[in-house]
Write a protein that holds these residues in place. Structure first.
Motif, PDB file in Angstrom:
ATOM      1  N   GLU A  90       0.626  -1.237   0.015  1.00 34.96           N
ATOM      2  CA  GLU A  90      -0.022  -0.042  -0.063  1.00 34.96           C
ATOM      3  C   GLU A  90       0.717   1.085   0.163  1.00 34.96           C
ATOM      4  OE1 GLU A  90      -3.075   0.192   2.884  1.00 34.96           O
ATOM      5  OE2 GLU A  90      -3.563  -2.119   2.755  1.00 34.96           O
ATOM      6  N   VAL A  91       1.952   1.155   0.760  1.00 35.29           N
ATOM      7  CA  VAL A  91       2.846   2.292   0.869  1.00 35.29           C
ATOM      8  C   VAL A  91       3.402   2.527  -0.522  1.00 35.29           C
ATOM      9  CG1 VAL A  91       5.248   3.328   1.558  1.00 35.29           C
ATOM     10  CG2 VAL A  91       3.454   2.217   3.244  1.00 35.29           C
ATOM     11  N   LEU A  92       3.977   1.522  -1.294  1.00 36.85           N
ATOM     12  CA  LEU A  92       4.387   1.562  -2.625  1.00 36.85           C
ATOM     13  C   LEU A  92       3.472   2.320  -3.481  1.00 36.85           C
ATOM     14  CD1 LEU A  92       6.496  -1.428  -2.949  1.00 36.85           C
ATOM     15  CD2 LEU A  92       7.461   0.843  -2.518  1.00 36.85           C
ATOM     16  N   LEU A  93       2.128   1.754  -3.350  1.00 38.31           N
ATOM     17  CA  LEU A  93       1.228   2.346  -4.389  1.00 38.31           C
ATOM     18  C   LEU A  93       0.749   3.526  -3.853  1.00 38.31           C
ATOM     19  CD1 LEU A  93      -1.035   1.651  -6.499  1.00 38.31           C
ATOM     20  CD2 LEU A  93      -2.633   0.896  -4.553  1.00 38.31           C
ATOM     21  N   LEU A  94       0.927   4.309  -2.705  1.00 40.80           N
ATOM     22  CA  LEU A  94       0.814   5.607  -2.472  1.00 40.80           C
ATOM     23  C   LEU A  94       1.938   6.535  -2.927  1.00 40.80           C
ATOM     24  CD1 LEU A  94      -0.695   5.398   1.237  1.00 40.80           C
ATOM     25  CD2 LEU A  94      -1.786   6.429  -0.624  1.00 40.80           C
TER      26      LEU A  94
ATOM     27  N   LEU B  65      13.846  12.236   0.016  1.00 42.83           N
ATOM     28  CA  LEU B  65      13.093  11.277  -0.407  1.00 42.83           C
ATOM     29  C   LEU B  65      13.000  10.198   0.643  1.00 42.83           C
ATOM     30  CD1 LEU B  65      11.309   9.835  -2.744  1.00 42.83           C
ATOM     31  CD2 LEU B  65      13.383   8.947  -3.510  1.00 42.83           C
ATOM     32  N   LYS B  66      13.683   9.906   1.346  1.00 47.09           N
ATOM     33  CA  LYS B  66      13.627   8.616   2.258  1.00 47.09           C
ATOM     34  C   LYS B  66      12.609   9.143   3.497  1.00 47.09           C
ATOM     35  CE  LYS B  66      16.611   6.425   5.518  1.00 47.09           C
ATOM     36  NZ  LYS B  66      17.904   6.332   6.155  1.00 47.09           N
ATOM     37  N   THR B  67      12.757  10.394   3.828  1.00 46.74           N
ATOM     38  CA  THR B  67      11.842  11.031   4.878  1.00 46.74           C
ATOM     39  C   THR B  67      10.470  11.048   4.604  1.00 46.74           C
ATOM     40  OG1 THR B  67      12.644  13.178   4.464  1.00 46.74           O
ATOM     41  CG2 THR B  67      13.816  12.081   6.354  1.00 46.74           C
ATOM     42  N   TRP B  68      10.368  11.264   3.120  1.00 50.27           N
ATOM     43  CA  TRP B  68       9.070  11.655   2.684  1.00 50.27           C
ATOM     44  C   TRP B  68       8.325  10.315   2.404  1.00 50.27           C
ATOM     45  CZ3 TRP B  68       7.088  10.494  -2.312  1.00 50.27           C
ATOM     46  CH2 TRP B  68       5.759  10.780  -2.845  1.00 50.27           C
ATOM     47  N   VAL B  69       8.877   9.312   2.236  1.00 51.74           N
ATOM     48  CA  VAL B  69       8.520   7.757   1.966  1.00 51.74           C
ATOM     49  C   VAL B  69       8.097   7.298   3.268  1.00 51.74           C
ATOM     50  CG1 VAL B  69       9.061   5.548   1.320  1.00 51.74           C
ATOM     51  CG2 VAL B  69       9.394   7.520  -0.321  1.00 51.74           C
ATOM     52  N   MET B  70       9.123   7.600   4.469  1.00 53.05           N
ATOM     53  CA  MET B  70       9.094   7.073   5.716  1.00 53.05           C
ATOM     54  C   MET B  70       7.662   7.635   6.425  1.00 53.05           C
ATOM     55  SD  MET B  70      12.696   6.433   7.398  1.00 53.05           S
ATOM     56  CE  MET B  70      11.833   5.741   8.963  1.00 53.05           C
ATOM     57  N   ARG B  71       7.431   8.866   6.086  1.00 58.02           N
ATOM     58  CA  ARG B  71       6.096   9.859   6.781  1.00 58.02           C
ATOM     59  C   ARG B  71       4.798   9.081   6.096  1.00 58.02           C
ATOM     60  NH1 ARG B  71       4.600  10.969  10.779  1.00 58.02           N
ATOM     61  NH2 ARG B  71       6.638  11.601  11.074  1.00 58.02           N
ATOM     62  N   ILE B  72       5.160   8.686   4.837  1.00 54.70           N
ATOM     63  CA  ILE B  72       3.785   8.145   4.028  1.00 54.70           C
ATOM     64  C   ILE B  72       3.571   6.693   4.503  1.00 54.70           C
ATOM     65  CG2 ILE B  72       3.122   6.859   2.044  1.00 54.70           C
ATOM     66  CD1 ILE B  72       4.385   9.167   0.652  1.00 54.70           C
ATOM     67  N   ALA B  73       4.575   6.006   5.102  1.00 53.13           N
ATOM     68  CA  ALA B  73       4.583   4.572   5.729  1.00 53.13           C
ATOM     69  C   ALA B  73       4.072   4.723   7.140  1.00 53.13           C
ATOM     70  CB  ALA B  73       5.929   4.037   5.744  1.00 53.13           C
ATOM     71  N   ILE B  74       4.568   5.654   7.834  1.00 53.22           N
ATOM     72  CA  ILE B  74       4.206   5.936   9.114  1.00 53.22           C
ATOM     73  C   ILE B  74       2.789   6.233   9.475  1.00 53.22           C
ATOM     74  CG2 ILE B  74       4.590   7.461  11.286  1.00 53.22           C
ATOM     75  CD1 ILE B  74       7.500   7.438  10.603  1.00 53.22           C
ATOM     76  N   ASN B  75       2.189   7.288   8.320  1.00 51.78           N
ATOM     77  CA  ASN B  75       0.872   7.595   8.550  1.00 51.78           C
ATOM     78  C   ASN B  75      -0.094   6.325   7.992  1.00 51.78           C
ATOM     79  OD1 ASN B  75       1.219  10.294   9.425  1.00 51.78           O
ATOM     80  ND2 ASN B  75       1.550  11.081   7.425  1.00 51.78           N
ATOM     81  N   ARG B  76       0.322   5.560   7.108  1.00 51.15           N
ATOM     82  CA  ARG B  76      -0.362   4.446   6.655  1.00 51.15           C
ATOM     83  C   ARG B  76      -0.434   3.517   7.904  1.00 51.15           C
ATOM     84  NH1 ARG B  76      -4.108   2.267   6.370  1.00 51.15           N
ATOM     85  NH2 ARG B  76      -4.523   0.517   5.200  1.00 51.15           N
ATOM     86  N   CYS B  77       0.390   3.231   8.583  1.00 50.13           N
ATOM     87  CA  CYS B  77       0.570   2.195   9.777  1.00 50.13           C
ATOM     88  C   CYS B  77      -0.456   2.898  10.828  1.00 50.13           C
ATOM     89  CB  CYS B  77       1.903   2.194  10.288  1.00 50.13           C
ATOM     90  SG  CYS B  77       2.970   1.286   9.223  1.00 50.13           S
ATOM     91  N   LYS B  78      -0.403   3.989  11.075  1.00 55.48           N
ATOM     92  CA  LYS B  78      -1.270   4.660  12.120  1.00 55.48           C
ATOM     93  C   LYS B  78      -2.798   4.681  11.680  1.00 55.48           C
ATOM     94  CE  LYS B  78       1.994   7.966  13.984  1.00 55.48           C
ATOM     95  NZ  LYS B  78       2.321   9.421  14.511  1.00 55.48           N
ATOM     96  N   ASP B  79      -2.946   5.075  10.315  1.00 53.75           N
ATOM     97  CA  ASP B  79      -4.464   4.706   9.907  1.00 53.75           C
ATOM     98  C   ASP B  79      -4.767   3.469   9.907  1.00 53.75           C
ATOM     99  OD1 ASP B  79      -4.371   7.510   9.019  1.00 53.75           O
ATOM    100  OD2 ASP B  79      -3.768   7.007   7.036  1.00 53.75           O
ATOM    101  N   PHE B  80      -4.051   2.456   9.800  1.00 55.28           N
ATOM    102  CA  PHE B  80      -4.330   1.083  10.018  1.00 55.28           C
ATOM    103  C   PHE B  80      -4.753   0.674  11.387  1.00 55.28           C
ATOM    104  CE2 PHE B  80      -3.021  -3.342  10.868  1.00 55.28           C
ATOM    105  CZ  PHE B  80      -3.884  -4.105   9.987  1.00 55.28           C
ATOM    106  N   LEU B  81      -3.645   1.129  12.450  1.00 54.99           N
ATOM    107  CA  LEU B  81      -3.905   0.838  13.720  1.00 54.99           C
ATOM    108  C   LEU B  81      -5.231   1.353  14.190  1.00 54.99           C
ATOM    109  CD1 LEU B  81      -0.409   0.962  14.769  1.00 54.99           C
ATOM    110  CD2 LEU B  81      -1.659  -1.108  14.611  1.00 54.99           C
ATOM    111  N   ARG B  82      -5.802   2.606  13.828  1.00 56.93           N
ATOM    112  CA  ARG B  82      -6.776   3.384  14.197  1.00 56.93           C
ATOM    113  C   ARG B  82      -8.186   2.820  13.739  1.00 56.93           C
ATOM    114  NH1 ARG B  82      -3.578   8.419  13.859  1.00 56.93           N
ATOM    115  NH2 ARG B  82      -4.029   8.324  11.602  1.00 56.93           N
ATOM    116  N   SER B  83      -7.867   1.858  12.945  1.00 61.21           N
ATOM    117  CA  SER B  83      -9.384   1.411  12.292  1.00 61.21           C
ATOM    118  C   SER B  83     -10.115   0.743  13.381  1.00 61.21           C
ATOM    119  CB  SER B  83      -9.204   0.400  11.080  1.00 61.21           C
ATOM    120  OG  SER B  83      -8.459  -0.698  11.379  1.00 61.21           O
TER     121      SER B  83
END
Length: 177
Positions: free
Chosen positions: A45-49, A63-81
């Motif tokens: 999902e992160v790669l798709l985003l 680029l590394k921090t931008w991609v990590m931020r996307i991944a962290i936000n996706r993980c948090k969204d998942f855990l909040r479901s």
């Protein structure tokens, strides 16, 4: 500091991210979800985003921090479901149970799964109150503050949700307290 190159296409960006940051991203995602299958799903999902949002990367950050931020936000969204919260709560509850009482644990697990399924099948307004009550351990007053609805409405929704649960679970040999 890496910058977006004008000739860096979306496909090249994804290949670069997978090659340079793939393992690091998977390890980081795993620290959030603690499940290998879920980690793989979220990584995809992160790669798709990243692919979809590539045109939004303006190079102001690495680029590394931008991609990590996307991944962290996706993980948090998942855990909040709500579904994930119910699953985590069930898993934590089962870990605290005395392993000597395996039969009781299995029975309690089945009962918990019935309750969780019944809660997840409720309309959102009732599900929300039950999750905030049982998972977040919030009082009715706190739920009213968090959701912005009147305390009397919280009380009514909680009572109706409990009645719904009782109706759904009445065929079982146990009762809600």
């Amino acid at each position: 500091m890496e910058r977006k190159e004008p000739s860096f296409t979306r496909d090249e960006a994804i290949e670069f991210v997978m090659r340079e940051y793939g393992e690091m991203l998977k390890r980081m995602i795993y620290t959030y979800v603690k499940n290998h299958h879920t980690t793989d799903d979220l990584f995809q999902e992160v790669l798709l985003l990243v692919y979809r949002k590539w045109d939004r990367f303006d190079g102001r950050s690495q680029l590394k921090t931008w991609v990590m931020r996307i991944a962290i936000n996706r993980c948090k969204d998942f855990l909040r479901s709500p579904f994930q919260r119910m699953k985590l709560m069930k898993d934590q509850w089962l870990e605290q149970t005395d392993p000597k009482q395996l039969e009781d644990v299995v029975l309690q697990k089945e009962q918990w799964e019935e309750i969780a399924e019944a809660i997840l099948n409720m309309p959102v307004k009732y599900r929300e109150v039950m999750i905030l009550t049982f998972h977040q351990h919030l009082t009715q007053k706190e739920i009213a503050e968090v959701t912005g609805i009147p305390l009397s409405t919280v009380k009514t929704r909680k009572q109706r949700a409990r009645e719904m649960l009782k109706e759904k679970l009445i065929e079982g040999e146990w009762t809600l307290e």
